[in-house]
Motif scaffolding. Structure first.
Motif, mmCIF file in Angstrom:
data_model
loop_
_atom_site.group_PDB
_atom_site.id
_atom_site.type_symbol
_atom_site.label_atom_id
_atom_site.label_comp_id
_atom_site.label_asym_id
_atom_site.label_seq_id
_atom_site.Cartn_x
_atom_site.Cartn_y
_atom_site.Cartn_z
ATOM 1 N N ASN A 154 -24.955 10.391 -8.962
ATOM 2 C CA ASN A 154 -24.659 11.826 -8.903
ATOM 3 C C ASN A 154 -25.459 12.517 -7.807
ATOM 4 O OD1 ASN A 154 -22.773 11.790 -10.970
ATOM 5 N ND2 ASN A 154 -24.304 12.144 -12.562
ATOM 6 N N CYS A 155 -26.672 12.032 -7.596
ATOM 7 C CA CYS A 155 -27.516 12.571 -6.527
ATOM 8 C C CYS A 155 -26.880 12.322 -5.158
ATOM 9 C CB CYS A 155 -28.903 11.929 -6.595
ATOM 10 S SG CYS A 155 -30.060 12.583 -5.376
ATOM 11 N N ILE A 156 -26.304 11.131 -4.976
ATOM 12 C CA ILE A 156 -25.617 10.809 -3.714
ATOM 13 C C ILE A 156 -24.393 11.705 -3.547
ATOM 14 C CG2 ILE A 156 -24.434 9.000 -2.399
ATOM 15 C CD1 ILE A 156 -26.133 6.939 -3.914
ATOM 16 N N LYS A 157 -23.652 11.903 -4.635
ATOM 17 C CA LYS A 157 -22.481 12.783 -4.579
ATOM 18 C C LYS A 157 -22.880 14.208 -4.192
ATOM 19 C CE LYS A 157 -19.429 10.454 -7.896
ATOM 20 N NZ LYS A 157 -18.724 10.581 -9.196
ATOM 21 N N ASP A 158 -23.963 14.705 -4.794
ATOM 22 C CA ASP A 158 -24.441 16.061 -4.500
ATOM 23 C C ASP A 158 -24.801 16.203 -3.027
ATOM 24 O OD1 ASP A 158 -24.118 17.023 -7.035
ATOM 25 O OD2 ASP A 158 -26.203 16.727 -7.640
ATOM 26 N N TYR A 159 -25.439 15.176 -2.495
ATOM 27 C CA TYR A 159 -25.875 15.190 -1.095
ATOM 28 C C TYR A 159 -24.684 15.387 -0.159
ATOM 29 C CZ TYR A 159 -27.943 13.341 3.256
ATOM 30 O OH TYR A 159 -28.376 13.168 4.556
ATOM 31 N N PHE A 160 -23.619 14.631 -0.388
ATOM 32 C CA PHE A 160 -22.437 14.741 0.472
ATOM 33 C C PHE A 160 -21.652 16.023 0.193
ATOM 34 C CE2 PHE A 160 -23.272 10.185 0.868
ATOM 35 C CZ PHE A 160 -23.167 10.042 2.242
ATOM 36 N N LYS A 161 -21.711 16.495 -1.036
ATOM 37 C CA LYS A 161 -21.019 17.740 -1.380
ATOM 38 C C LYS A 161 -21.704 18.935 -0.725
ATOM 39 C CE LYS A 161 -19.643 20.545 -5.381
ATOM 40 N NZ LYS A 161 -19.720 20.680 -6.853
ATOM 41 N N ILE A 162 -23.034 18.996 -0.807
ATOM 42 C CA ILE A 162 -23.794 20.107 -0.227
ATOM 43 C C ILE A 162 -23.582 20.189 1.285
ATOM 44 C CG2 ILE A 162 -26.147 20.910 0.282
ATOM 45 C CD1 ILE A 162 -26.951 19.760 -2.474
ATOM 46 N N ASN A 163 -23.523 19.022 1.927
ATOM 47 C CA ASN A 163 -23.439 18.974 3.396
ATOM 48 C C ASN A 163 -22.033 18.699 3.910
ATOM 49 O OD1 ASN A 163 -26.380 19.223 3.964
ATOM 50 N ND2 ASN A 163 -26.464 17.331 2.798
ATOM 51 N N LYS A 164 -21.033 18.950 3.053
ATOM 52 C CA LYS A 164 -19.654 18.590 3.396
ATOM 53 C C LYS A 164 -19.188 19.211 4.711
ATOM 54 C CE LYS A 164 -14.968 18.452 1.528
ATOM 55 N NZ LYS A 164 -14.094 18.795 0.387
ATOM 56 N N ASP A 165 -19.466 20.499 4.909
ATOM 57 C CA ASP A 165 -18.984 21.206 6.108
ATOM 58 C C ASP A 165 -19.489 20.569 7.391
ATOM 59 O OD1 ASP A 165 -17.578 22.930 4.589
ATOM 60 O OD2 ASP A 165 -18.969 24.610 4.753
ATOM 61 N N ILE A 169 -17.598 16.748 10.162
ATOM 62 C CA ILE A 169 -17.456 16.675 11.618
ATOM 63 C C ILE A 169 -17.929 15.315 12.139
ATOM 64 C CG2 ILE A 169 -18.258 17.710 13.802
ATOM 65 C CD1 ILE A 169 -18.602 20.337 12.181
ATOM 66 N N TYR A 170 -18.862 14.693 11.412
ATOM 67 C CA TYR A 170 -19.507 13.468 11.893
ATOM 68 C C TYR A 170 -18.975 12.197 11.236
ATOM 69 C CZ TYR A 170 -23.034 16.486 14.037
ATOM 70 O OH TYR A 170 -23.673 17.424 14.817
ATOM 71 N N VAL A 171 -18.486 12.320 10.011
ATOM 72 C CA VAL A 171 -18.155 11.128 9.209
ATOM 73 C C VAL A 171 -16.649 11.001 9.020
ATOM 74 C CG1 VAL A 171 -18.487 9.979 6.988
ATOM 75 C CG2 VAL A 171 -20.367 11.272 8.013
ATOM 76 N N ASP A 172 -16.114 9.814 9.303
ATOM 77 C CA ASP A 172 -14.676 9.549 9.167
ATOM 78 C C ASP A 172 -14.254 9.357 7.717
ATOM 79 O OD1 ASP A 172 -13.183 9.757 11.460
ATOM 80 O OD2 ASP A 172 -13.846 7.840 12.260
ATOM 81 N N THR A 173 -15.148 8.803 6.911
ATOM 82 C CA THR A 173 -14.773 8.360 5.558
ATOM 83 C C THR A 173 -15.226 9.324 4.467
ATOM 84 O OG1 THR A 173 -16.820 7.058 5.537
ATOM 85 C CG2 THR A 173 -14.789 5.914 6.169
ATOM 86 N N LEU A 174 -15.462 10.582 4.813
ATOM 87 C CA LEU A 174 -16.033 11.521 3.843
ATOM 88 C C LEU A 174 -15.127 11.726 2.622
ATOM 89 C CD1 LEU A 174 -18.704 13.112 3.809
ATOM 90 C CD2 LEU A 174 -17.401 15.129 4.469
ATOM 91 N N ASP A 175 -13.806 11.704 2.820
ATOM 92 C CA ASP A 175 -12.870 11.911 1.703
ATOM 93 C C ASP A 175 -12.942 10.786 0.678
ATOM 94 O OD1 ASP A 175 -12.016 14.238 2.842
ATOM 95 O OD2 ASP A 175 -10.267 13.348 3.832
ATOM 96 N N ASP A 176 -13.415 9.617 1.105
ATOM 97 C CA ASP A 176 -13.468 8.460 0.192
ATOM 98 C C ASP A 176 -14.847 8.262 -0.447
ATOM 99 O OD1 ASP A 176 -10.873 7.918 1.048
ATOM 100 O OD2 ASP A 176 -11.583 6.683 2.710
ATOM 101 N N ILE A 177 -15.769 9.138 -0.123
ATOM 102 C CA ILE A 177 -17.162 8.919 -0.557
ATOM 103 C C ILE A 177 -17.287 8.851 -2.077
ATOM 104 C CG2 ILE A 177 -19.439 10.028 -0.705
ATOM 105 C CD1 ILE A 177 -19.065 8.622 1.904
ATOM 106 N N ASN A 178 -16.737 9.829 -2.789
ATOM 107 C CA ASN A 178 -16.875 9.849 -4.250
ATOM 108 C C ASN A 178 -16.291 8.600 -4.893
ATOM 109 O OD1 ASN A 178 -18.219 12.238 -4.235
ATOM 110 N ND2 ASN A 178 -16.519 13.479 -4.991
#
Length: 469
Positions: A154-165, A169-178
């Protein structure tokens, strides 16, 4: 974590001195030609041996020129608005978000991804590597660990959620992270294969532009020059001058060490200056006044180092403190502690004596000192936990059990009626009952005074726990 409290009028004068120092050196470093068909920038390198700026070099990289043009934008008064906010603007400006360093930094990361992709990758990989170590430790332990493992996920999920915007711009696979996080199981193979290099795919590769930009920016925003100046009489401004005027006496991160500033004929000493947002990742913030956190060497160099507090939020000492949101407390060692406590090298448990009631009389070290956020799921609670983890506060404060044992004994001897008696008996010594209590515990216990002496937050919280009021 103790809040940095500086008089508003004094802080305004510090801002003026800092901007004057920077602007003087900036004009020696950068030449901007706006009359040319295409805007040109030239910069001089600072020679540490001669203490002078050397021959000009032309900046040719288009992205770097575009970046310099951006931070040099002027307002209606022809002032370099963005540049001035970077140097003396607040990190977080609640009244006007657009005038905060955080807002500008976020925009820079969005507008110039090719330049800053290297440091974003470093930060994300460092975060994931840390979580991999935690998962490995959970897997190696014998305790019921599914809840702890889910907390990490959940901590990893929060990290990517907080910094999503930004990360979008930098990560191709952000939609598949969760989905990828959900697929991680607590097996030796899964933990071993949780590789930060394959877990996410970045859009940009290579770090040449960032290294070139870093080289130029660390020359323009010259922290080395700042630390060299202000030591001697006649120096207008520098690290020693700043720390002397701030007059902060204990490390705000840990509240365990003194950080006095002293300049003498035979030597000098001062606090470390931590960059809240690391200068290695954000070189344009290398001499930002409100990015400077006076701290002890242990917190700055041993623990925080280059933790990216922009992407991984921590409490910011100019704005936040633990206060009532996180309090120190003591408690018995239990059987669960013996299950959890393992030697890192040989995996052998370090047995603790359980439920040792002699600690309640201050006669035993068989107890633990804990500090936890009141609300672990709140935004503030997560920042608090990140700060506790980064500076390893629980582990370090458990070295102060002798100090807590003394407080326990004092609480037994100096009950409420005894403190009232001392206050009445010695009116010429004490101007308030609070002064009596301060004398008894040999520390400050008032919120606004907690930064004056080490271990004051611990003292206040344990006194509250013991009913020593």
């Amino acid at each position: 974590m103790i809040k940095i409290r500086v008089n508003e009028g004094r802080m305004k004068k510090i801002e003026e001195k800092h901007w004057k120092w920077f602007w003087n050196n900036y004009n020696k470093t950068i030449t901007r030609c706006i009359e040319a068909e295409e805007e040109e920038f030239y910069y001089k390198k600072y020679n540490e041996k001669t203490k002078k700026y050397d021959i000009e070099e032309k900046i040719t990289d288009i992205e770097i020129k575009r970046f310099l043009s951006y931070i040099n934008k002027t307002n209606a008064q022809s002032e370099p608005e963005i540049l001035k906010i970077i140097i003396v603007g607040k990190l977080i400006n609640e009244e006007n978000k657009k005038e905060s360093i955080r807002y500008i930094t976020e925009n820079i990361l969005k507008k110039f991804p090719k330049i800053f992709c290297c440091q974003i990758q470093q930060s994300v990989k460092s975060f994931l590597k840390n979580k991999k170590i935690i998962m490995k430790n959970i897997k190696c332990s014998d305790r019921n660990n599914s809840n702890e493992f889910n907390k990490v996920k959940n901590c990893i999920k929060d990290y990517f959620k907080i910094n999503k915007d930004i990360l979008n711009i930098y990560v191709d696979t952000l939609d598949d992270i969760n989905l990828k996080i959900d697929q991680i199981n607590l097996t030796e193979k899964q933990v071993r294969n949780f590789n930060e290099n394959t877990f996410i795919k970045f859009k940009y590769n290579g770090n040449e532009e960032f290294i070139q930009m870093q080289k130029i920016l660390l020359n323009i925003f010259n922290y080395k020059l700042f630390t060299d100046e202000g030591k001697e009489e006649g120096d207008d401004w520098g690290a020693y001058s700043l720390l002397k005027e701030l007059d902060i006496t204990t490390c705000p991160y840990c509240n365990r060490n003194y950080i006095h500033t002293y300049i003498g004929k035979e030597g000098m000493c001062r606090a470390d200056i931590d960059h809240f947002y690391p200068k290695s990742k954000y070189p344009f913030l290398a001499v930002s006044l409100y990015n400077f956190i006076p701290s002890c060497h242990t917190c700055n160099s041993s623990f925080k180092n280059v933790v990216d507090t922009f992407l991984l939020p921590h409490l910011y000492p100019y704005e936040n403190e633990f206060d009532e949101e996180a309090k120190f407390k003591t408690s018995f060692y239990t059987g669960e502690d013996n299950k959890n406590e393992e030697c890192e090298k040989d995996n052998v448990s370090q047995k603790k004596e359980e439920y040792d009631i002699s600690y309640l009389l201050g006669n035993s070290d068989n107890f633990k000192i804990e500090i936890k956020p009141k609300d672990c799921e709140s935004e503030t609670g997560k920042k608090i936990q990140n700060s506790i983890d980064t500076f390893q506060l629980e582990e370090l404060y458990n070295f102060h059990k002798d100090y807590v044992r003394e407080l326990i004994k004092k609480a037994i001897i100096y009950n409420e009626s005894r403190i009232d008696e001392l206050y009445t008996q010695y009116p010429e010594l004490f101007s308030s009952r609070e002064e009596v209590l301060q004398m008894v515990v040999s520390n400050y216990i008032c919120d606004e005074d907690l930064g004056k002496r080490p271990l004051s937050k611990l003292t206040k919280d344990i006194c509250d726990e013991l009913g020593l009021k």
